[in-house]
Write a protein that holds these residues in place. Structure first.
Motif, short mmCIF file in Angstrom:
data_model
loop_
_atom_site.label_atom_id
_atom_site.label_comp_id
_atom_site.label_asym_id
_atom_site.label_seq_id
_atom_site.Cartn_x
_atom_site.Cartn_y
_atom_site.Cartn_z
N GLU A 1 5.82 -6.16 -1.11
CA GLU A 1 6.53 -6.40 0.16
C GLU A 1 6.17 -5.34 1.19
O GLU A 1 5.97 -5.64 2.37
CB GLU A 1 8.04 -6.42 -0.07
N ILE A 2 6.09 -4.10 0.75
CA ILE A 2 5.73 -3.01 1.66
C ILE A 2 4.29 -3.17 2.13
O ILE A 2 3.99 -3.00 3.32
CB ILE A 2 5.96 -1.64 1.00
N GLN A 3 3.41 -3.54 1.22
CA GLN A 3 2.01 -3.76 1.60
C GLN A 3 1.87 -4.90 2.60
O GLN A 3 1.05 -4.82 3.53
CB GLN A 3 1.16 -4.03 0.36
N LEU B 1 5.45 4.64 4.29
CA LEU B 1 5.80 5.43 3.11
C LEU B 1 7.23 5.12 2.69
O LEU B 1 8.10 4.97 3.54
CB LEU B 1 5.67 6.92 3.40
N ALA B 2 7.48 5.04 1.39
CA ALA B 2 8.82 4.77 0.86
C ALA B 2 9.36 6.06 0.22
O ALA B 2 8.72 6.65 -0.64
CB ALA B 2 8.77 3.66 -0.17
N ASN C 1 9.21 5.71 -6.52
CA ASN C 1 8.48 5.06 -7.61
C ASN C 1 8.87 3.58 -7.51
O ASN C 1 9.98 3.20 -7.86
CB ASN C 1 8.89 5.66 -8.95
N LEU C 2 7.94 2.76 -7.05
CA LEU C 2 8.26 1.37 -6.70
C LEU C 2 7.90 0.40 -7.81
O LEU C 2 6.92 0.57 -8.52
CB LEU C 2 7.51 0.97 -5.43
N GLU C 3 8.68 -0.66 -7.90
CA GLU C 3 8.32 -1.79 -8.75
C GLU C 3 7.26 -2.60 -8.02
O GLU C 3 7.16 -2.58 -6.79
CB GLU C 3 9.56 -2.64 -9.04
N GLU C 4 6.47 -3.34 -8.77
CA GLU C 4 5.35 -4.11 -8.21
C GLU C 4 5.78 -5.03 -7.07
O GLU C 4 5.13 -5.11 -6.04
CB GLU C 4 4.67 -4.92 -9.32
N LEU D 1 4.13 -5.72 4.80
CA LEU D 1 4.61 -5.16 6.07
C LEU D 1 3.54 -4.26 6.69
O LEU D 1 3.32 -4.31 7.91
CB LEU D 1 5.90 -4.38 5.85
N GLU D 2 2.86 -3.47 5.89
CA GLU D 2 1.78 -2.62 6.40
C GLU D 2 0.69 -3.46 7.05
O GLU D 2 0.20 -3.12 8.13
CB GLU D 2 1.16 -1.80 5.26
N THR D 3 0.33 -4.57 6.41
CA THR D 3 -0.69 -5.47 6.96
C THR D 3 -0.23 -6.03 8.29
O THR D 3 -0.98 -6.05 9.27
CB THR D 3 -0.99 -6.60 5.96
N GLU D 4 1.01 -6.45 8.34
CA GLU D 4 1.56 -7.03 9.57
C GLU D 4 1.59 -6.00 10.70
O GLU D 4 1.27 -6.31 11.85
CB GLU D 4 2.97 -7.56 9.29
N LEU D 5 2.01 -4.77 10.37
CA LEU D 5 2.14 -3.73 11.39
C LEU D 5 0.83 -3.04 11.73
O LEU D 5 0.70 -2.44 12.80
CB LEU D 5 3.14 -2.66 10.92
N GLY D 6 -0.12 -3.08 10.79
CA GLY D 6 -1.35 -2.33 10.97
C GLY D 6 -1.12 -0.84 10.83
O GLY D 6 -1.85 -0.03 11.39
#
Length: 64
Positions: A15-17, A28-29, A7-10, A19-24
């Protein structure tokens, strides 16, 4: 040890999003908790398995 989706804070989610964009890739956390599975007799285990089947989920009984 039992792990589940976090359950992530905004700010952490952003930050994870990024990283997802950068990695393509989707990232999952997970958060893990120290716990022990409960000892169950066959009747209780069958009840859990029946509910898992009806709900399409995995359930874990734990002590404490």
């Amino acid at each position: 040890m039992l792990c589940s989706l976090s359950n992530l804070e905004e700010k952490d989610l952003k930050e994870i999003q990024a990283l997802e964009t950068e990695l393509g890739k989707t990232v999952l956390a997970f958060s893990c908790h120290k716990t022990a599975p409960a000892a169950l007799d066959d009747d209780k285990l069958k009840k859990i398995q029946a509910l898992e089947s009806r709900l399409g989920l995995s359930l874990v009984a734990v002590d404490g």
